[in-house]
Design a protein around this motif. Structure first.
Motif, PDB file in Angstrom:
ATOM      1  N   UNK A  68       0.838  -1.200   0.000  1.00 30.39           N
ATOM      2  CA  UNK A  68       0.000   0.000   0.000  1.00 30.39           C
ATOM      3  C   UNK A  68       0.868   1.243   0.000  1.00 30.39           C
ATOM      4  N   UNK A  69       0.401   2.262  -0.727  1.00 29.80           N
ATOM      5  CA  UNK A  69       1.082   3.552  -0.784  1.00 29.80           C
ATOM      6  C   UNK A  69       0.046   4.647  -0.573  1.00 29.80           C
ATOM      7  N   UNK A  70       0.423   5.707   0.115  1.00 34.66           N
ATOM      8  CA  UNK A  70      -0.471   6.859   0.259  1.00 34.66           C
ATOM      9  C   UNK A  70      -0.360   7.777  -0.955  1.00 34.66           C
ATOM     10  N   UNK A  71       0.687   7.596  -1.750  1.00 37.52           N
ATOM     11  CA  UNK A  71       0.859   8.372  -2.984  1.00 37.52           C
ATOM     12  C   UNK A  71       0.647   7.438  -4.172  1.00 37.52           C
ATOM     13  N   UNK A  72       0.463   8.006  -5.340  1.00 42.54           N
ATOM     14  CA  UNK A  72       0.228   7.224  -6.556  1.00 42.54           C
ATOM     15  C   UNK A  72       1.566   6.819  -7.173  1.00 42.54           C
ATOM     16  N   UNK A  73       1.987   5.561  -6.983  1.00 47.97           N
ATOM     17  CA  UNK A  73       3.279   5.145  -7.539  1.00 47.97           C
ATOM     18  C   UNK A  73       3.199   5.055  -9.067  1.00 47.97           C
ATOM     19  N   UNK A  74       4.231   5.449  -9.726  1.00 44.53           N
ATOM     20  CA  UNK A  74       4.281   5.386 -11.193  1.00 44.53           C
ATOM     21  C   UNK A  74       4.693   3.984 -11.603  1.00 44.53           C
ATOM     22  N   UNK A  75       3.727   3.072 -11.580  1.00 40.40           N
ATOM     23  CA  UNK A  75       3.993   1.670 -11.855  1.00 40.40           C
ATOM     24  C   UNK A  75       2.742   0.993 -12.384  1.00 40.40           C
ATOM     25  N   UNK A  76       2.889  -0.226 -12.849  1.00 42.79           N
ATOM     26  CA  UNK A  76       1.760  -1.067 -13.265  1.00 42.79           C
ATOM     27  C   UNK A  76       1.151  -1.725 -12.024  1.00 42.79           C
ATOM     28  N   UNK A 112      -7.441   6.633   2.100  1.00 38.71           N
ATOM     29  CA  UNK A 112      -7.399   6.104   0.737  1.00 38.71           C
ATOM     30  C   UNK A 112      -5.944   5.828   0.397  1.00 38.71           C
ATOM     31  N   UNK A 113      -5.708   4.646  -0.164  1.00 34.98           N
ATOM     32  CA  UNK A 113      -4.355   4.221  -0.508  1.00 34.98           C
ATOM     33  C   UNK A 113      -4.351   3.635  -1.916  1.00 34.98           C
ATOM     34  N   UNK A 114      -3.166   3.516  -2.464  1.00 31.04           N
ATOM     35  CA  UNK A 114      -2.985   2.807  -3.726  1.00 31.04           C
ATOM     36  C   UNK A 114      -2.449   1.427  -3.394  1.00 31.04           C
ATOM     37  N   UNK A 115      -3.100   0.411  -3.934  1.00 31.43           N
ATOM     38  CA  UNK A 115      -2.718  -0.977  -3.723  1.00 31.43           C
ATOM     39  C   UNK A 115      -1.857  -1.405  -4.906  1.00 31.43           C
ATOM     40  N   UNK A 116      -0.708  -2.013  -4.617  1.00 35.25           N
ATOM     41  CA  UNK A 116       0.222  -2.451  -5.658  1.00 35.25           C
ATOM     42  C   UNK A 116       0.496  -3.943  -5.487  1.00 35.25           C
ATOM     43  N   UNK A 117       0.511  -4.665  -6.626  1.00 31.15           N
ATOM     44  CA  UNK A 117       0.826  -6.088  -6.628  1.00 31.15           C
ATOM     45  C   UNK A 117       1.962  -6.311  -7.628  1.00 31.15           C
ATOM     46  N   UNK A 118       3.066  -6.879  -7.168  1.00 33.16           N
ATOM     47  CA  UNK A 118       4.216  -7.138  -8.024  1.00 33.16           C
ATOM     48  C   UNK A 118       3.857  -8.110  -9.153  1.00 33.16           C
ATOM     49  N   UNK A 119       4.470  -7.933 -10.313  1.00 27.84           N
ATOM     50  CA  UNK A 119       4.193  -8.781 -11.482  1.00 27.84           C
ATOM     51  C   UNK A 119       4.479 -10.253 -11.229  1.00 27.84           C
ATOM     52  N   UNK A 120       5.449 -10.553 -10.367  1.00 25.79           N
ATOM     53  CA  UNK A 120       5.776 -11.948 -10.078  1.00 25.79           C
ATOM     54  C   UNK A 120       4.915 -12.520  -8.954  1.00 25.79           C
TER      55      UNK A 120
END
Length: 124
Positions: A55-63, A108-116
């Motif tokens: 989780x990130x509080x900012x919008x990471x520049x990623x897929x 509100x957070x941004x949820x990120x899931x690694x490609x692997x």
């Protein structure tokens, strides 16, 4: 976490595949091995472990990300479970308890899931 997605593109070299998906949460990319039985246009169920959800509080520049709201935090001594809600899905993220101190319900957070970390749990 498990959610429905459609395969939009596949690149394979030396038995390593990069598979692109579209879902109601956005576009996702997965890296996998020996995925010969999948085809562009197929609908699948994608999954990942709760410990692989960041989780990130900012919008990471990623897929591989989508926006969610924290609905509950179960604070443990070592591990905390953060319950998240996004468009028609409930997600849990397991994180170190010292990291959860900066989070609170309704953030509100941004949820990120690694490609692997993504896997196909079922081909529909």
């Amino acid at each position: 976490m498990v959610f429905k997605a459609t395969i939009t593109n596949i690149k394979t070299k030396d038995k390593i595949s990069q598979i692109c998906f579209n879902s109601e949460f956005g576009d996702f990319i997965m890296i996998g091995l020996d995925l010969n039985n999948v085809k562009i246009g197929s609908q699948v169920m994608l999954g990942c472990k709760s410990s692989d959800i960041l989780m990130f509080k900012f919008n990471p520049q990623t897929n591989n990300k989508f926006k969610a709201k924290i609905t509950k935090i179960d604070q443990g001594d070592i591990i905390s479970c953060v319950n998240l809600s996004s468009t028609n899905i409930q997600v849990q993220s397991l994180i170190s308890s010292n990291l959860s101190l900066n989070l609170k319900q309704n953030d509100e957070v941004f949820v990120y899931i690694n490609e692997t970390s993504l896997y196909i749990s079922e081909i529909l």
